[in-house]
Design an enzyme around this catalytic site. Structure first.
Site, PDB file in Angstrom:
ATOM      1  N   GLU A 134      -4.227   7.678  -3.236  1.00 21.57           N
ATOM      2  CA  GLU A 134      -5.081   6.731  -2.247  1.00 21.57           C
ATOM      3  C   GLU A 134      -5.021   5.796  -3.192  1.00 21.57           C
ATOM      4  OE1 GLU A 134      -4.590   6.349   1.039  1.00 21.57           O
ATOM      5  OE2 GLU A 134      -5.801   4.298   1.768  1.00 21.57           O
ATOM      6  N   HIS A 157       0.716  -0.852   0.330  1.00 19.39           N
ATOM      7  CA  HIS A 157       0.423  -0.290   0.116  1.00 19.39           C
ATOM      8  C   HIS A 157       1.012   1.204   0.298  1.00 19.39           C
ATOM      9  CE1 HIS A 157      -3.609   2.585   1.413  1.00 19.39           C
ATOM     10  NE2 HIS A 157      -2.503   2.761   1.699  1.00 19.39           N
ATOM     11  N   GLU A 158       2.032   1.179   0.954  1.00 20.44           N
ATOM     12  CA  GLU A 158       2.585   2.482   0.957  1.00 20.44           C
ATOM     13  C   GLU A 158       3.444   2.776  -0.349  1.00 20.44           C
ATOM     14  OE1 GLU A 158       1.891   4.557   3.033  1.00 20.44           O
ATOM     15  OE2 GLU A 158       1.015   3.033   4.182  1.00 20.44           O
ATOM     16  N   HIS A 187       1.910   4.279  -2.979  1.00 17.94           N
ATOM     17  CA  HIS A 187       2.027   6.132  -2.609  1.00 17.94           C
ATOM     18  C   HIS A 187       2.964   6.198  -2.752  1.00 17.94           C
ATOM     19  CE1 HIS A 187      -1.941   6.512  -0.708  1.00 17.94           C
ATOM     20  NE2 HIS A 187      -1.622   5.747   0.787  1.00 17.94           N
TER      21      HIS A 187
END
Lengths: 503, 503
Positions: free
Chosen positions: A298, A268-269, A272
């Protein structure tokens, strides 16, 4: 990138100072979350407060203020110049429209409220947090008045977090998806696969932290994360931060008994971070640098977390690596691994929610924020409101406020309007994936682990533009239409019908 | 601490901002040395340059400047107030006496020179570094003119690094110790122990990094280092930095084949950190915070490194722990461990030098700095001068400039006058140890590992005072006399006569 507009030319060196201050704040904040010795909390808070004060003064510098206010978007001699002017005005609104004493008070109250929240959460004592939250809401009402809005004070706060977002837009979207999510959830819960998976959850596995880290790093490499321009560390709550275009750091966390925590957080990170690492370098130190909004950001993290990291096709590829690192895991087949990472189960905690129930957590928060800012709800009633909403939305009920109204940090920071951007991200990600899929059939890259083409597509179509296009414009340019929640529902339905053998 | 003087009262809030800026610079610098991704060097350099600019402007702020300049030490209504005024004037001299364009030029040239030095060192190419060093010396001559001095421009630079230090004082001290060190070295080299130890140096041992870390942390705990107010990390060159009175971090480095690197670095930096952690908390954010000078600081690090960490009595205690962590080491007796950690051998590299030869490396640098600032040496001749001095001082000769004139970073940073403080630290440490020893016989604490009493004594007599007393005054108060190199020679002679069975 050549700048023609002379006024803009004079602002850019001043903006570079603002950009540098923001990056230094990122260093202080990252270190605070990753490294800070126990006793150093107050000292670091003082440093951050002081640097924030310098940043505020830089925006309020009379030359800066006068120059920014004198510019109109139409003055820009190119799309990039127009966007810079628009972004300068957007970013400066907070400093120019809100009286300085309110900015300072909000910063002070938030800092106190954050500490009160931490204590209240540990002690499961909502009433002790109540007066702080009341102050924050009062300040946020005042801030909305100063920023201005058409219909609803909540609009002012939504716009602060996602340019152009309104209460009406959220209400429409959420009104559309809520019944469809609930219906999908209900179908899943009635399935045989759901009942069977509930019976045989792995509980005694252990996953050595070093190997969890190596597996995550391996996937980050596949994704194209540049470890020469970033690094991965550990923090209580995973996050991504940009200290420089060549220093985009991510954090993760570990659970020895459940590798999903580290794996999904890292991926997830990483999503980003790819966005930040991929912005056009010509935009460095200008109002076009960095990702454009929280919602679009997001979408990039959720794309990698859910549509890559949790996709059956990619997990098919990952299985051999998973088994190399964790030969003793009780998860022994691709289908078990896939189901384990995509398990649907209504729960109390937003950050642990699956893809199907996640947005229901957000809708609940949206309704409460809207109710509070419009005097339709009172802070003192929040625990009850929260619990009854949870019952209604997800058919679960917290037994204490720690797992209920006190679970999230956002309100204590003074942030209202933040939560809806999480849902926007989910919806954007499905719409973008649909377009991507047309140009690059995802099956091959996912099954082979060769994600380079996917990365290049996202870089070319999204990352590269940084903050040039606002979310609405970007999503229209990329997908050919404005935000359409159908793609998300369609994606979920297709994925979970297959996973849970729904008929 | 009550402040009576009204002018001083108005300055302290401004000084707090300077203190906060310095602490933030410490965060940026620590992160730069410990964590920075490879590609982020330029971005971080820009951040540090900008924050340094803000700091410079804070000193040069007209209100600050006028107020500081209006104060006289005699205006202080207490010893603490007088010391604050003295320290304010000492710290501000650099900003008030030197024209701003020279400060900026020096900062720019140093930054370029540092990069040139790194490259020159890798490529063993002194001539490419020569023009940068020439510029630095020219600027340092100008800076000396602006700061003022009685006899020698070098005095101005020595005073910048250690208040009150002069060329004459260094020359006297170095003239005193040099022949005595050379004589001791010669006696050691003629001994049977020396010849035997040269024959049987352990070369095939391996020391697992984790265990090296644990051993170091164990010793730091014994020393009283507060891990709740600091942490230990890894960097290419070990250092200590204060980001806050409750955030004093140290770094170390590891050599898998030689545990001495990590052990002595950790204990050395731990000594610096104890000093910073032990300053009177009432001095926080005032000109009395932190250690008083580089020389006194080095006395605290060298005390723990040499008089504790390398002492036969402490190593006798440590042996069981050493063997627990490294059961396979070929070092199997206390006497072997002691000799290994105290081996005397003239070498090319200052940072690897033993206690007997270390100061000879410093004296060489002192003579060169003095020669360069007084036009008695030319930069172009430095490699030859260096090598002939090494031959003369230590009877060794570098085969290339990497291990010769290019080995240290200090000159590329623009630092002249830094090196002598290392020797002062060695001398102070012996003089302080002599006094300590009278009040607390060191044998017991060292042999038992119970170092608490030693820590309390140093805290009470040195750490607590922070920057209240200048080095001369502090050393007189603690030991009853001014700096006297005899204690150091006496300490060395006694220790090495025993270790090498000299007669």
């Amino acid at each position: 990138m050549q700048i023609q507009n002379k006024t803009l030319k004079t602002i850019l060196p001043l903006y570079k100072e603002i950009s540098l201050l923001n990056k230094m704040l990122a260093v202080l904040g990252w270190d605070q979350n990753v490294n800070l010795p126990a006793k150093a909390a107050q000292g670091r808070a003082d440093q951050i407060a002081y640097l924030t004060q310098i940043l505020t003064e830089k925006w309020l510098d009379p030359v800066m203020k006068k120059t920014v206010e004198s510019l109109k978007e139409a003055d820009g001699t190119s799309g990039e110049e127009k966007a810079m002017i628009r972004n300068l005005q957007y970013a400066s609104e907070y400093y120019y429209k809100i009286p300085k004493d309110i900015i300072i008070k909000k910063s002070k109250v938030s800092s106190e409220a954050f500490m009160a929240w931490q204590k209240a959460r540990v002690e499961n004592d909502f009433p002790s947090f109540q007066p702080y939250l009341e102050q924050i809401i009062e300040l946020n009402k005042q801030i909305a008045q100063h920023l201005g809005y058409e219909k609803n004070p909540y609009d002012a706060h939504l716009h602060l977090h996602e340019p152009g977002l309104t209460t009406k837009l959220c209400a429409d979207i959420f009104g559309n998806i809520r019944p469809r999510l609930t219906q999908l959830l209900s179908r899943i819960q009635k399935s045989e696969v759901y009942r069977a998976s509930k019976r045989k959850r792995p509980t005694h596995d252990r996953y050595q932290l070093d190997y969890q880290k190596q597996l995550s790093e391996y996937v980050l490499h596949l994704m194209g994360y540049d470890f020469q321009a970033g690094r991965m560390d550990i923090s209580a709550h995973p996050f991504t931060t940009t200290m420089d275009r060549y220093d985009v750091r991510i954090t993760t966390r570990y659970d020895e008994f459940d590798f999903r925590e580290c794996y999904t957080s890292s991926v997830h990170e990483g999503g980003h971070a790819l966005y930040e690492q991929g912005v056009n370098p010509e935009y460095d130190y200008t109002p076009l640098e960095g990702g454009v909004s929280m919602g679009i950001h997001e979408s990039q993290s959720r794309f990698y977390e859910n549509m890559v990291g949790r996709s059956p096709a990619f997990l098919q590829y990952l299985m051999t690596h998973f088994q190399k690192y964790f030969p003793k895991s009780s998860i022994s087949s691709i289908s078990e691994l896939t189901l384990y990472l995509n398990e649907v189960e209504p729960g109390l905690i937003r950050t642990k929610a699956d893809e199907v129930t996640y947005n229901l957590h957000i809708i609940l928060r949206f309704e409460i924020e809207n109710g509070l800012l419009n005097n339709k709800m009172q802070v003192k009633d929040l625990p009850e409101i929260w619990n009854s909403h949870m019952k209604q939305f997800l058919d679960v009920e917290p037994t204490d406020d720690r797992d209920g109204v006190l679970q999230d940090v956002h309100w204590s920071y003074g942030e209202f309007g933040y939560f809806p951007t999480y849902s926007l991200g989910n919806l954007y990600s499905a719409q973008i994936a649909k377009t991507l899929q047309k140009e690059i059939p995802m099956k091959d890259p996912l099954e082979s682990g060769n994600l380079g083409e996917v990365h290049e597509w996202l870089k070319k179509n999204i990352y590269h533009y940084g903050s040039l296009y606002w979310p609405n414009e970007l999503i229209s340019r990329v997908t050919g239409e404005k935000l359409n929640p159908d793609y998300f529902i369609e994606y979920l339905t297709e994925k979970y019908e297959r996973l849970y053998s729904l008929t």
